[in-house]
Scaffold this active site. Structure first.
Site, PDB file in Angstrom:
ATOM      1  N   GLU A  75      48.167  36.714  36.308  1.00 34.36           N
ATOM      2  CA  GLU A  75      49.609  36.524  36.504  1.00 34.36           C
ATOM      3  C   GLU A  75      49.902  35.189  37.187  1.00 34.36           C
ATOM      4  O   GLU A  75      50.808  34.455  36.796  1.00 34.36           O
ATOM      5  CB  GLU A  75      50.196  37.660  37.369  1.00 34.36           C
ATOM      6  CG  GLU A  75      50.054  39.031  36.771  1.00 34.36           C
ATOM      7  CD  GLU A  75      48.766  39.718  37.227  1.00 34.36           C
ATOM      8  OE1 GLU A  75      47.688  39.093  37.178  1.00 34.36           O
ATOM      9  OE2 GLU A  75      48.856  40.884  37.621  1.00 34.36           O
ATOM     10  N   CYS A 112      48.530  42.696  41.574  1.00 31.44           N
ATOM     11  CA  CYS A 112      48.158  42.763  42.996  1.00 31.44           C
ATOM     12  C   CYS A 112      49.331  42.274  43.849  1.00 31.44           C
ATOM     13  O   CYS A 112      50.293  41.661  43.345  1.00 31.44           O
ATOM     14  CB  CYS A 112      46.900  41.940  43.265  1.00 31.44           C
ATOM     15  SG  CYS A 112      47.192  40.163  43.380  1.00 31.44           S
TER      16      CYS A 112
HETATM   17  N1  THU Z   1      43.194  40.718  38.336  1.00 36.13           N
HETATM   18  C1  THU Z   1      44.202  40.093  37.694  1.00 36.13           C
HETATM   19  O1  THU Z   1      44.004  39.090  36.986  1.00 36.13           O
HETATM   20  N2  THU Z   1      45.442  40.591  37.840  1.00 36.13           N
HETATM   21  C2  THU Z   1      45.746  41.705  38.539  1.00 36.13           C
HETATM   22  O2  THU Z   1      46.889  42.088  38.590  1.00 36.13           O
HETATM   23  C3  THU Z   1      44.710  42.428  39.254  1.00 36.13           C
HETATM   24  C4  THU Z   1      43.352  41.864  39.190  1.00 36.13           C
HETATM   25  C5  THU Z   1      41.847  40.209  38.160  1.00 36.13           C
HETATM   26  C6  THU Z   1      41.223  39.583  39.355  1.00 36.13           C
HETATM   27  C7  THU Z   1      39.755  39.733  39.055  1.00 36.13           C
HETATM   28  O3  THU Z   1      39.358  38.660  38.221  1.00 36.13           O
HETATM   29  C8  THU Z   1      39.686  41.004  38.227  1.00 36.13           C
HETATM   30  O4  THU Z   1      40.989  41.263  37.765  1.00 36.13           O
HETATM   31  C9  THU Z   1      39.173  42.207  38.981  1.00 36.13           C
HETATM   32  O5  THU Z   1      39.892  42.427  40.123  1.00 36.13           O
END
Ligand code: THU
Length: 157
Positions: A75, A112
């Site tokens: 994001e 997140c």
């Molecule tokens: N991740 C995202 O790209 N977006 C989210 O909303 C949550 C987590 C990614 C971060 C990391 O590369 C992987 O997902 C595992 O946490």
């Protein structure tokens, strides 16, 4: 003392096919964006797509790093690219999709906290609601504005 309540409403769809044409296009872009994930540690591939006020769509995908905090979520990758590419345009909507090894999960990927805060910033910058669409193989959630996924937003400086 008064007990207060915060109510959040959102839409649930069976699949991206039920979305309106613009959202469906954005959702398809987010799924496509998963191909750009670089996730050698988590193997969790996330794609995001931002719709700008000029109609352009900017994609992003999570980028991991051996020094873990140096990596970035899909994001924020998408929003920062969009902000840098179209600094005078508004971010009207963001869609995200995720799953292990690029296979869409059965539960929608939810952003997140740090990504929600960044969404809040761009929403405040534009002064217009930014909708957020969370995609999975079994269902799709649509929130009309960032406030709905980040109640009591901090934006007071
Ligand atoms: N991740 C995202 O790209 N977006 C989210 O909303 C949550 C987590 C990614 C971060 C990391 O590369 C992987 O997902 C595992 O946490």
């Amino acid at each position: 003392m008064t007990n207060r309540e915060i109510n959040i409403t959102y839409e649930e769809y069976k699949s991206i096919d039920e979305l309106n044409a613009e959202d469906r296009e954005l959702a398809a872009e987010a799924i496509k964006a998963m191909e750009g994930a670089y996730a050698p540690y988590s193997h969790f591939h996330v794609g995001a797509a931002v719709r700008m006020s000029n109609g352009q769509i900017v994609r992003g995908a999570n980028q991991e790093n051996a020094a873990f905090p140096s990596g970035l979520c899909a994001e924020r990758t998408a929003m920062f690219a969009a902000g840098a590419r179209y600094p005078d345009k508004d971010m009207l909507s963001l869609a995200l999709a995720g799953g292990v090894m690029g296979r869409l999960a059965s539960q929608p990927a939810t952003p997140c906290g740090a990504c929600r805060q960044v969404m809040a910033q761009y929403q405040a910058k534009s002064g217009k609601p930014m909708s957020v669409i969370m995609i999975s193989a079994d269902k799709v959630w649509k929130f009309e504005k960032v406030d709905d996924i980040l109640p009591l937003i901090f934006n007071s400086i």
